[in-house]
Design an enzyme around this catalytic site. Structure first.
Site, PDB file in Angstrom:
ATOM      1  N   ASP A  55       0.857  -1.306   0.139  1.00 39.65           N
ATOM      2  CA  ASP A  55       0.029  -0.046  -0.134  1.00 39.65           C
ATOM      3  C   ASP A  55       0.935   1.393   0.080  1.00 39.65           C
ATOM      4  OD1 ASP A  55       0.675   0.509   2.697  1.00 39.65           O
ATOM      5  OD2 ASP A  55      -0.974  -0.301   3.297  1.00 39.65           O
ATOM      6  N   LYS A  77      -3.759   3.482  -1.031  1.00 44.72           N
ATOM      7  CA  LYS A  77      -5.063   4.715  -0.818  1.00 44.72           C
ATOM      8  C   LYS A  77      -3.795   5.817  -0.450  1.00 44.72           C
ATOM      9  CE  LYS A  77      -6.265   0.946   2.111  1.00 44.72           C
ATOM     10  NZ  LYS A  77      -7.560   0.220   2.831  1.00 44.72           N
ATOM     11  N   MET A 192      -3.418   9.851  11.414  1.00 42.47           N
ATOM     12  CA  MET A 192      -4.536  10.124  10.343  1.00 42.47           C
ATOM     13  C   MET A 192      -5.207  11.372  10.866  1.00 42.47           C
ATOM     14  SD  MET A 192      -6.274   6.616   9.205  1.00 42.47           S
ATOM     15  CE  MET A 192      -6.412   5.845  10.846  1.00 42.47           C
TER      16      MET A 192
HETATM   17  N1  SAH Z   1      -0.381   0.892  10.803  1.00 43.92           N
HETATM   18  C1  SAH Z   1       0.333   2.197  10.368  1.00 43.92           C
HETATM   19  C2  SAH Z   1      -0.700   3.198  10.525  1.00 43.92           C
HETATM   20  C3  SAH Z   1      -1.811   3.204   9.656  1.00 43.92           C
HETATM   21  S1  SAH Z   1      -2.818   4.570   9.514  1.00 43.92           S
HETATM   22  C4  SAH Z   1       1.378   2.364  11.451  1.00 43.92           C
HETATM   23  O1  SAH Z   1       1.387   1.244  12.474  1.00 43.92           O
HETATM   24  O2  SAH Z   1       2.028   3.248  11.485  1.00 43.92           O
HETATM   25  C5  SAH Z   1      -1.945   5.662   8.372  1.00 43.92           C
HETATM   26  C6  SAH Z   1      -1.694   6.816   9.240  1.00 43.92           C
HETATM   27  O3  SAH Z   1      -0.487   6.353   9.817  1.00 43.92           O
HETATM   28  C7  SAH Z   1      -1.352   8.021   8.233  1.00 43.92           C
HETATM   29  O4  SAH Z   1      -2.375   8.764   7.944  1.00 43.92           O
HETATM   30  C8  SAH Z   1      -0.177   8.664   9.525  1.00 43.92           C
HETATM   31  O5  SAH Z   1      -0.779   9.468  10.297  1.00 43.92           O
HETATM   32  C9  SAH Z   1       0.400   7.565   9.900  1.00 43.92           C
HETATM   33  N2  SAH Z   1       1.651   7.274   9.457  1.00 43.92           N
HETATM   34  C10 SAH Z   1       2.226   6.105   8.852  1.00 43.92           C
HETATM   35  N3  SAH Z   1       3.519   6.339   8.345  1.00 43.92           N
HETATM   36  C11 SAH Z   1       3.878   7.460   8.578  1.00 43.92           C
HETATM   37  C12 SAH Z   1       4.845   8.219   8.513  1.00 43.92           C
HETATM   38  N4  SAH Z   1       5.940   7.761   7.733  1.00 43.92           N
HETATM   39  N5  SAH Z   1       5.163   9.500   8.764  1.00 43.92           N
HETATM   40  C13 SAH Z   1       4.122  10.089   9.076  1.00 43.92           C
HETATM   41  N6  SAH Z   1       2.731   9.532   9.341  1.00 43.92           N
HETATM   42  C14 SAH Z   1       2.842   8.051   9.194  1.00 43.92           C
END
Ligand code: SAH
Length: 522
Positions: A55, A77, A192
């Site tokens: 993704d 997405k 998010m």
């Molecule tokens: N499973 C993921 C989160 C998925 S929801 C985790 O554990 O990180 C998606 C959200 O994760 C994004 O909208 C953002 O808020 C955050 N996110 C994921 N990777 C990121 C990154 N490298 N930098 C900033 N925000 C991140």
């Protein structure tokens, strides 16, 4: 297969005799972005995958671990736009796993934190299919660590709340209790929802979170595009609007944000924020990329060439047959070493078939390659250029000595001609050729067009030639780095400036020169 695959998981179907039981889906956490933050188990899954569904937030570079021939599907997405609907993704995973495939579902961060990993696992379980979860480094903790923010700290808090800002605050059906979040002790981390920062911060303030609570937003955390914005509950939404601070970002609320003042290690790395395009072949780019990233650079692959066998192989085959008769083998590039020894070992089982030839190389990188094949290097010139090697040969008597020069098709013949003038019997043999990399294998061409770069590196004349052939627009202010004089000369011929040339003509020398370049321009 590894131990892992023979082990039955709790999710294994009861009827293990079923054909579909061969298939397995690994839900793998890709980590927050830095490709080094993938787990060893995650890498092992990728290395054995037949189908990969990835993704938006899982770094596409991790796909380099996937074997050639595997099917790679983007289910990405972006905020507000769904490339594949969740049901379609679920159906894909079920379909390929049921067909007996080894499927990897690569998900950003940790698969079980707000990534709908739980739903995907449920679908597989419902279909009676095998699955395993490979946890990952979550952005909620790892991403903030790269901004110098520990989510807990003995002096400030012992509680951590992680919530999603995905839902519209105030919405009747919202499952999020902003009052509970606002009044809970400790650090709060929001994933998010940076787009809804205004209403969310208002809601939190109205529910009792002090306006002065320190807040940080971190976007594209741990990647080369990593950026942090700090403020307070009262100011952060306006600041984010003003700075156009967009998703994907993590928001963190609490006193731990202040620890950044002393713990901000990543953003103070020497090359932090510098976007550097690396034009080597995909196979070779790794070392240079890793070293630049280790210094905080946003380094990315822009492979312009690929290595292939020479069109005309007769001379190479003959040289290999007569290999025992040479007094010297002279390697001028790591590619030549690789092509030579791979062919040698394909034809010979005994390393002693090489005979007693001595081995000369032009530079350190080439020497290292020779040693990888467990052969010693007898001669390496003081300066890593052909002229310097020739000087060394001039000092010894090479008359009537038989020399093999395994090299690139179409490479310059100066060395061969000059060695012949010294009386040597030279076989100048093409063992590989560089061809333009067609297609945007790493997405680097798209990045270069869309985001440009602060610097581009050239590690051979052919990388420069083929880069120019791509006809990409050069971004304003682009600096160019060259590994040595031959490459620089070619760059100038092509009309490219040479902003820096590595004084030591190898990868560590180039990295050193880039670091000095930016240190002095600070
Ligand atoms: N499973 C993921 C989160 C998925 S929801 C985790 O554990 O990180 C998606 C959200 O994760 C994004 O909208 C953002 O808020 C955050 N996110 C994921 N990777 C990121 C990154 N490298 N930098 C900033 N925000 C991140």
């Amino acid at each position: 297969m590894t131990k892992k695959s023979s082990k039955k998981t709790a999710a294994s179907p009861a009827d293990a005799g079923d054909k579909t039981a061969q298939g397995i889906c690994h839900l793998v956490g890709a980590g927050p972005g830095d490709p080094g933050l993938l787990t060893l188990k995650g890498r092992e899954c990728l290395e054995q995958a037949e189908v990969v569904v990835y993704d938006y937030l899982s770094n596409a570079e991790l796909l380099s671990h996937v074997p050639a021939g595997a099917e790679i599907i983007y289910a990405g997405k972006t905020a507000g736009r769904h490339a594949l609907r969740q049901e379609e993704t679920n159906a894909l995973l079920v379909k390929h796993t049921a067909a007996g495939k080894r499927v990897v579902r690569l998900k950003g961060g940790d698969p079980f934190l707000f990534g709908r990993g739980g739903e995907e696992a449920q679908e597989l379980a419902a279909a009676g299919l095998r699955f395993e979860i490979v946890p990952g480094v979550t952005s909620a903790i790892g991403g903030l660590a790269y901004a110098g923010i520990p989510v807990t700290h003995r002096a400030s808090n012992a509680v951590l709340t992680i919530f999603t800002g995905h839902e519209e605050p105030g919405k009747e059906t919202s499952g999020i209790d902003y009052k509970a979040i606002a009044t809970a002790p400790g650090t709060k981390v929001m994933l998010m929802g940076v787009e809804r920062l205004g209403p969310i911060t208002e809601q939190l303030a109205a529910a009792g979170m002090p306006e002065g609570t320190p807040v940080a937003l971190v976007r594209w955390a741990t990647t080369g595009r990593h950026q942090t914005l700090t403020g307070t509950l009262g100011t952060i939404a306006a600041l984010a609007l003003e700075k156009e601070f967009k998703a994907p970002a993590i928001a963190v609320f609490g006193d731990v944000v202040k620890l950044r003042e002393t713990l901000n290690w990543f953003e103070s790395s020497p090359l932090f924020g510098k976007r550097i395009a690396v034009t080597r072949t995909r196979q070779q780019a790794g070392g240079l990329l890793a070293q630049l990233r280790g210094m905080g650079a946003d380094a990315y692959e822009l492979p312009t060439i690929r290595i292939e066998p020479p069109a005309e192989k007769t001379a190479f085959v003959e040289a290999l047959a007569d290999v025992r008769t040479y007094d010297w083998i002279v390697f001028t590039s790591p590619n030549g070493v690789e092509a030579f020894f791979n062919a040698f070992f394909a034809a010979h089982e005994d390393a002693r078939d090489l005979g007693g030839a001595r081995i000369a190389v032009i530079g350190n990188g080439t020497a290292r390659k020779v040693r990888e094949y467990r052969f010693a290097v007898d001669l390496i010139p003081k300066e890593f250029v052909a002229e310097s090697l020739l000087e060394e040969f001039k000092e010894m008597n090479v008359e009537h000595l038989k020399m093999l020069l395994p090299r690139a098709a179409g490479a310059r013949e100066m060395l061969a001609v000059e060695l012949e003038k010294l009386g040597a019997i030279v076989d100048d043999v093409p063992v590989y050729r560089t061809v333009p990399e067609t297609g945007d294998v790493s997405g680097g061409i798209r990045r270069f067009r869309e985001e440009g770069a602060d610097m581009i590196t050239f590690t051979s004349a052919s990388t420069a030639d083929h880069f120019m052939a791509l006809n990409l627009p050069l971004p304003k202010g682009l600096a160019t780095a060259s590994i040595g004089p031959v490459t620089s000369e070619e760059m100038r011929k092509l009309g490219l400036p040479v902003d820096l040339e590595a004084p030591q003509h190898d990868i560590p020398g180039l990295v050193q020169a880039i670091s000095t370049f930016y240190a002095s321009s600070k």
